[in-house]
Structures are given as structure tokens and as C-alpha cells.
Design a protein around this motif. Structure first.
Motif, mmCIF file in Angstrom:
data_model
loop_
_atom_site.group_PDB
_atom_site.id
_atom_site.type_symbol
_atom_site.label_atom_id
_atom_site.label_comp_id
_atom_site.label_asym_id
_atom_site.label_seq_id
_atom_site.Cartn_x
_atom_site.Cartn_y
_atom_site.Cartn_z
ATOM 1 N N ILE A 449 61.899 135.507 57.341
ATOM 2 C CA ILE A 449 60.466 135.743 57.488
ATOM 3 C C ILE A 449 59.888 134.660 58.388
ATOM 4 O O ILE A 449 59.996 133.463 58.091
ATOM 5 C CB ILE A 449 59.756 135.738 56.119
ATOM 6 N N THR A 450 59.304 135.053 59.485
ATOM 7 C CA THR A 450 58.699 134.111 60.419
ATOM 8 C C THR A 450 57.180 134.171 60.327
ATOM 9 O O THR A 450 56.615 135.113 59.787
ATOM 10 C CB THR A 450 59.136 134.422 61.866
ATOM 11 N N GLY A 451 56.550 133.127 60.857
ATOM 12 C CA GLY A 451 55.092 133.087 60.861
ATOM 13 C C GLY A 451 54.490 132.746 59.517
ATOM 14 O O GLY A 451 53.335 133.074 59.240
ATOM 15 N N THR A 452 55.250 132.038 58.647
ATOM 16 C CA THR A 452 54.723 131.668 57.338
ATOM 17 C C THR A 452 53.861 130.423 57.452
ATOM 18 O O THR A 452 53.865 129.725 58.459
ATOM 19 C CB THR A 452 55.868 131.406 56.345
ATOM 20 N N ARG A 453 53.122 130.137 56.390
ATOM 21 C CA ARG A 453 52.293 128.937 56.341
ATOM 22 C C ARG A 453 53.082 127.819 55.675
ATOM 23 O O ARG A 453 53.769 128.041 54.687
ATOM 24 C CB ARG A 453 51.005 129.185 55.557
ATOM 25 N N GLY A 454 52.957 126.636 56.185
ATOM 26 C CA GLY A 454 53.637 125.501 55.567
ATOM 27 C C GLY A 454 54.296 124.630 56.612
ATOM 28 O O GLY A 454 54.259 124.888 57.811
ATOM 29 N N SER A 455 54.920 123.587 56.168
ATOM 30 C CA SER A 455 55.595 122.642 57.049
ATOM 31 C C SER A 455 56.946 123.202 57.434
ATOM 32 O O SER A 455 57.450 124.141 56.844
ATOM 33 C CB SER A 455 55.768 121.298 56.341
ATOM 34 N N PRO A 456 57.612 122.628 58.438
ATOM 35 C CA PRO A 456 58.937 123.109 58.823
ATOM 36 C C PRO A 456 59.939 123.092 57.694
ATOM 37 O O PRO A 456 60.903 123.812 57.718
ATOM 38 C CB PRO A 456 59.346 122.150 59.949
ATOM 39 N N ALA A 457 59.738 122.229 56.690
ATOM 40 C CA ALA A 457 60.682 122.158 55.575
ATOM 41 C C ALA A 457 60.363 123.151 54.492
ATOM 42 O O ALA A 457 61.034 123.202 53.474
ATOM 43 C CB ALA A 457 60.677 120.748 54.974
ATOM 44 N N TYR A 458 59.338 123.967 54.732
ATOM 45 C CA TYR A 458 58.855 124.868 53.677
ATOM 46 C C TYR A 458 59.941 125.811 53.193
ATOM 47 O O TYR A 458 60.196 125.956 52.016
ATOM 48 C CB TYR A 458 57.673 125.663 54.221
ATOM 49 N N GLY A 459 60.611 126.490 54.163
ATOM 50 C CA GLY A 459 61.635 127.443 53.763
ATOM 51 C C GLY A 459 62.795 126.751 53.074
ATOM 52 O O GLY A 459 63.348 127.254 52.119
ATOM 53 N N TYR A 460 63.163 125.557 53.561
ATOM 54 C CA TYR A 460 64.291 124.856 52.997
ATOM 55 C C TYR A 460 64.015 124.429 51.568
ATOM 56 O O TYR A 460 64.868 124.518 50.694
ATOM 57 C CB TYR A 460 64.628 123.646 53.861
ATOM 58 N N GLN A 461 62.790 123.954 51.316
ATOM 59 C CA GLN A 461 62.464 123.485 49.972
ATOM 60 C C GLN A 461 62.576 124.610 48.959
ATOM 61 O O GLN A 461 63.119 124.437 47.875
ATOM 62 C CB GLN A 461 61.062 122.883 49.968
ATOM 63 N N ARG A 462 62.066 125.781 49.296
ATOM 64 C CA ARG A 462 62.136 126.887 48.356
ATOM 65 C C ARG A 462 63.571 127.355 48.183
ATOM 66 O O ARG A 462 64.004 127.696 47.102
ATOM 67 C CB ARG A 462 61.248 128.037 48.834
ATOM 68 N N ARG A 463 64.310 127.380 49.310
ATOM 69 C CA ARG A 463 65.704 127.800 49.225
ATOM 70 C C ARG A 463 66.528 126.813 48.427
ATOM 71 O O ARG A 463 67.400 127.191 47.649
ATOM 72 C CB ARG A 463 66.266 127.953 50.653
ATOM 73 N N ARG A 464 66.231 125.501 48.592
ATOM 74 C CA ARG A 464 67.000 124.480 47.882
ATOM 75 C C ARG A 464 66.829 124.631 46.383
ATOM 76 O O ARG A 464 67.762 124.472 45.603
ATOM 77 C CB ARG A 464 66.552 123.099 48.335
ATOM 78 N N ALA A 465 65.617 124.973 45.937
ATOM 79 C CA ALA A 465 65.378 125.151 44.503
ATOM 80 C C ALA A 465 66.197 126.310 43.964
ATOM 81 O O ALA A 465 66.686 126.287 42.838
ATOM 82 C CB ALA A 465 63.884 125.383 44.253
ATOM 83 N N ARG A 466 66.357 127.368 44.791
ATOM 84 C CA ARG A 466 67.077 128.539 44.317
ATOM 85 C C ARG A 466 68.584 128.314 44.305
ATOM 86 O O ARG A 466 69.314 128.959 43.550
ATOM 87 C CB ARG A 466 66.762 129.738 45.217
ATOM 88 N N THR A 467 69.073 127.416 45.181
ATOM 89 C CA THR A 467 70.517 127.266 45.337
ATOM 90 C C THR A 467 71.048 125.979 44.730
ATOM 91 O O THR A 467 72.204 125.637 44.917
ATOM 92 C CB THR A 467 70.886 127.294 46.826
ATOM 93 N N SER A 468 70.197 125.267 44.008
ATOM 94 C CA SER A 468 70.642 123.975 43.463
ATOM 95 C C SER A 468 71.825 124.148 42.530
ATOM 96 O O SER A 468 72.764 123.340 42.532
ATOM 97 C CB SER A 468 69.476 123.297 42.743
ATOM 98 N N ASP A 469 71.810 125.220 41.720
ATOM 99 C CA ASP A 469 72.918 125.435 40.792
ATOM 100 C C ASP A 469 74.216 125.684 41.560
ATOM 101 O O ASP A 469 75.293 125.227 41.156
ATOM 102 C CB ASP A 469 72.612 126.626 39.889
ATOM 103 N N ARG A 470 74.113 126.399 42.672
ATOM 104 C CA ARG A 470 75.314 126.708 43.420
ATOM 105 C C ARG A 470 75.896 125.451 44.060
ATOM 106 O O ARG A 470 77.109 125.312 44.203
ATOM 107 C CB ARG A 470 75.011 127.762 44.487
ATOM 108 N N TRP A 471 75.031 124.520 44.472
ATOM 109 C CA TRP A 471 75.529 123.259 45.015
ATOM 110 C C TRP A 471 76.276 122.471 43.933
ATOM 111 O O TRP A 471 77.275 121.804 44.189
ATOM 112 C CB TRP A 471 74.373 122.422 45.556
#
Length: 491
Positions: A449-471
Motif C-alpha cells: 500500500i503506497t501513499g500512506t500517512r506516517g514516517s518512512p518507518a511506519y510500515g516497518y514498525q507495524r510489520r515488525r509487531a506482527r512478525t516478532s514471534d516469527r523472528w
């Protein structure tokens, strides 16, 4: 509101003056002569009286009385007559640029209307008196002294008295006076009316546009519509595709990691990037994910397969090259047209890990019938050669909702990334494009999804929360396996 105020402040002032006429249902002479002229429908008579105020004959006499330069239609255009509430009073209002002239016109119409009604009423009695006079003149002196003759003379006398006392059922009760304030324009009132009308129209327009607007405006809208995993969210960044691809690194790194996480899953070697329509950021995503994979130590080739509207060369500031079109035409080779690009932004700290490399194959010049070239054996051979020297081949394909060029490449890819831009992608076109890919059996890894609101790390932060268990369960994640041919970079 501004327009209403501007018009009001620049309009000529108009003044209203009002005269009042009392409308009665009987004449004073009726009581004296014991007769009755009371109407059975007073309301109808009142409305008739209002209509008679604006007769051409009345306006002609007013024009003569005032020696007005206005024509009869112009005079009638300045006069309005209406009942005063539920009373028997008729108000005659004249509007003019001059307060004194407005009062003069209103009074002249009132007086002339009263005179018109009186003359009309007296004319009836005068006609009856004339007939009675004619009958008396044919009588002999003896017949005049008879009872019938004396009765006819008495009737004639009554008709003459009634004619003299006729008022026409109306009388002027209030003369118009010159107004001291203008009736129009009223800037404050007009401004408020303009404000409320503007707000009302604006609200209606907003509701109408919102109701008919099929664009995807929020991330939830996009996720709900596509029904696919969200690989990354790329924030809105000003600048060209190359700058966005550099500065949105966290979001693109999220998408890159999505290809690598998961036990027992073979990492894709050929990735197709497309969207429903042009301008949704598929080229930006292709470059950004390519940089992210290369910065993690992978050898990446980005192939621009949009032979209709090439743009990668301009985005990267490259000089015009023959590119993919010449390779498919058999004029140039893949090694000749590959352009190596720095995968890291200048402000990134140096890393001790072995860096991969990123090469781009621009489309070159636009060609006719590009789907024939993309579906040719030479395209299949080119992809095979690219996979032999790179770990991941990313294909920047044309928008799937506009042309079918991307479908010609589906047999040679491992997965597809679908790009959706908020406030540009429409639900109908996005749904149709996804169905086209699914009907063709294209494996879709997820959506960016492009054109979202937030900082450049926005997508990574949300993704990191979802994948923390997998790490936690995959602490030994390594780079993609390198091929033997990867020891040498293309020239």
C-alpha cells in the motif's frame, strides 16, 4: 459568502415606500338607501382588488401625473401590491433608487387606484340614472304627477345621490413616506444568506462526491478490498521515484523480509510487480524492494517491462539506452544493457556485511505491440539468463487494469506483488485487476500500500509487531543462497 458581499457592496441602493388602502365590502350609501352591496366572497374581491392595482390604465395615469420618463412596463416593474396579512388592507409598495420618487410612485398608484374604483362604481349609477332620466322625458305632464311618475323621479334622485357618494369600496388610509434606509442591498443579510447557502451546497456536493467516489482512502479500505497479506506500507514522500525508493527504505525492507521469512518456503527468484492503473507506485516499489534486497547481500536485477511508457531511466537519471527493447529485438545482449545502481542511500552508515548489488534493465524506447515481444521466446531466454546471474529478478510490469502485457510474463514468475495507492486506486478497477491475475493462476504474495500517512518507518514498525514471534523462532535467518555465478558482477 464573499461573492454575495461583493455584489451587495457594489450594487446601487434601492428604497421601498408603501401606501395602504382599506378594502371594504359595502358603501356608506347602502345604509342611507337601505340597500346592500356586501360581497358573498370577500377574499376573492380582495385578490381582485390587488390585481387591479397594476392595470395598464392605472399605470398610464400615474405616468402622466408624475411626468415620469419611465415607460408603463417599467413603472409596473417598480410596484408590488399584496394584502397585509389577513386584513382587508392592501399595501402598494414602490421601489426606486430615489427615496422621494419611491414614495411619489406608491402614492400616485394608490390615489389613481382609488379614483379608478370610484369612477367605475359611479359609472354604474350614472348609467342607471341616465336610463331613468330618459324614461321621465317621454312621460306626459300628467303621467309625471302620477304615482308611477313620482316613484320614477324619486328613483332618479336616489341614483344621483348614490353616484355622488360612491367610494368604489376602497379608501386611502396611509400615505407613503420617503424611506430613510435602503431596502436593498443588505450586505449583512446577503452575506449570511450566501454563507448558509454556500455551506448547504458545499455539504450536498461533499456528500455527492463522497457517495460517488470509488477511491480507496484508508489502509483498512485497501486491506478489506484486496483480502491479501499487506507486505508493506509506503508513506507519502515528496520527490522522484528514486528518492522515494531510497528514503522509504524501512517500508521496502519490510516487503523484502516478507519474501524471506517462513520455514520451508522457497524464496522467490522472479517477482512481478504490477498495479491496477498507472501512477500507483509500482515502479517505485520495484526499485525500493530491489534496493532493500541488495542491501541485505542479494544480487538483484530490476527489469522494466513497461514498453509502452518507460520511466525508470528518467527516474534514475540515466542516459537514454536501447534497453530491453533492443535485447528482445536481438540487437543487444543482457550484459550490454544492464546498468548497476548503488543500492544504498548516501546517508546510510557503512555495514560490515557483504553488500549485494543492484542492476537495472531499462525498457528503452517505446515500441508497438509490446505484448508480442514480452511473450516471445527471447523474453523467456532473457529471464533465464537474468536468473542465472542474480538471486532475485524483479519485473516492473505495466498496469494490469489497462493492458494485458503483464499476463504474458506469468509463466516465468514465482510470485506477484500488487501495488495499491491510497486516494488513487478505485475499488472497481482494483477488484477487476486482482480477478484478472487470479483467473490467470498468478500466485500473489501480497499487496504493498503506497501513499500512506506516517514516517518512512511506519510500515516497518507495524510489520515488525506482527512478525516478532516469527523472528523469535527463526534466530538463524541467513541471506538468500548465492549462486556460483554470483561471484562475478555483470559489466
Amino acid at each position: 459568502m464573499t461573492a454575495a458581499l461583493f455584489v451587495s457592496l457594489n450594487s446601487a441602493k434601492q428604497y421601498d415606500a408603501t401606501a395602504a388602502i382599506l378594502f371594504t365590502n359595502s358603501e356608506p350609501i347602502d345604509t342611507l338607501l337601505s340597500t346592500s352591496s356586501r360581497s358573498l366572497d370577500p377574499e376573492r374581491d380582495l385578490n381582485t382588488g390587488v390585481a387591479l392595482v397594476r392595470l395598464d390604465s392605472v399605470a398610464s395615469r400615474v405616468k402622466s401625473d408624475l411626468h415620469s420618463p419611465l415607460t408603463v412596463p417599467q413603472l409596473l416593474g417598480e410596484v408590488h401590491a399584496a394584502p397585509q396579512g389577513n386584513s382587508n388592507v392592501i399595501e402598494i409598495t414602490a421601489r426606486d433608487r430615489s427615496p422621494g420618487q419611491a414614495a411619489a410612485i406608491a402614492n400616485a398608484f394608490a390615489l389613481r387606484y382609488v379614483g379608478f374604483r370610484r369612477s367605475s362604481a359611479r359609472a354604474q349609477y350614472n348609467e342607471a340614472a341616465r336610463l331613468a332620466q330618459a324614461q321621465l322625458q317621454v312621460l306626459t305632464p300628467g303621467e309625471r304627477t302620477s304615482a308611477e311618475g313620482r316613484s320614477l323621479e324619486a328613483r332618479l334622485h336616489e341614483l344621483q345621490i348614490a353616484s355622488a357618494l360612491q367610494t368604489g369600496g376602497v379608501q386611502l388610509v396611509d400615505n407613503a413616506k420617503a424611506p430613510t434606509s435602503a431596502a436593498t442591498p443588505r450586505p449583512l443579510r446577503n452575506g449570511l444568506v450566501g454563507l448558509f447557502v454556500g455551506l448547504f451546497i458545499g455539504c450536498l456536493a461533499a456528500v455527492g462526491l463522497e457517495f460517488n467516489d470509488r477511491r480507496l482512502k484508508t489502509e483498512d479500505d485497501a486491506e478489506h478490498l484486496v483480502g491479501l497479506p499487506v507486505l508493506a506500507r509506503v508513506p507519502r514522500l515528496r520527490g522522484g521515484r528514486d528518492r522515494v525508493a531510497r528514503e522509504g527504505g524501512e517500508a521496502f525492507a519490510t516487503a523484502a523480509l516478507s519474501f524471506r521469512l517462513g520455514e520451508g518456503v522457497e524464496p522467490p527468484e522472479t517477482v512481478l510487480v504490477t498495479s491496477a492503473q498507472a501512477g500507483e507506485g509500482k515502479t517505485t516499489v520495484a526499485l525500493g524492494v530491489g534496493r532493500a534486497l541488495a542491501s541485505l547481500g542479494n544480487r538483484v536485477i530490476v527489469i522494466e517491462a513497461d514498453l509502452r511508457v518507460p520511466s525508470i531511466a528518467q527516474s534514475l537519471g540515466l542516459t537514454r539506452r536501447p534497453g530491453l527493447a533492443s535485447v528482445l529485438a536481438g540487437v543487444r545482449s543482457l550484459d550490454d544493457e544492464l546498468v548497476e545502481v548503488d543500492p544504498a542511500s548516501s546517508d546510510e552508515p557503512p555495514t560490515t556485511q557483504e553488500q549485494g548489488w543492484l542492476a537495472v534493465l531499462p525498457a528503452g524506447s517505446a515500441v508497438q505491440n509490446p505484448h508480442l515481444l514480452l511473450s516471445s521466446d527471447r523474453m523467456q531466454a532473457l529471464l533465464s539468463d537474468a536468473r542465472a546471474i542474480a538471486d532475485v529478478v524483479i519485473i516492473d510490469a505495466p498496469a494490469i487494469g489497462l493492458v494485458s502485457d503483464a499476463l504474458t510474463l506469468t509463466t516465468a514468475l514465482d510470485t506477484c506483488v500488487f501495488v495499491v495507492r491510497l486516494n488513487r486506486a478505485t475499488s472497481d478497477l482494483t477488484r477487476r485487476a486482482l480477478k484478472t491475475l487470479q483467473d490467470a493462476g498468478v500466485p500473489i504474495a501480497g499487496v504493498v500500500i503506497t501513499g500512506t500517512r506516517g514516517s518512512p518507518a511506519y510500515g516497518y514498525q507495524r510489520r515488525r509487531a506482527r512478525t516478532s514471534d516469527r523472528w523469535q523462532h527463526a534466530p538463524d535467518v541467513t541471506f538468500l543462497p548465492q549462486r556460483e555465478a554470483a561471484t562475478e558482477k555483470p559489466e
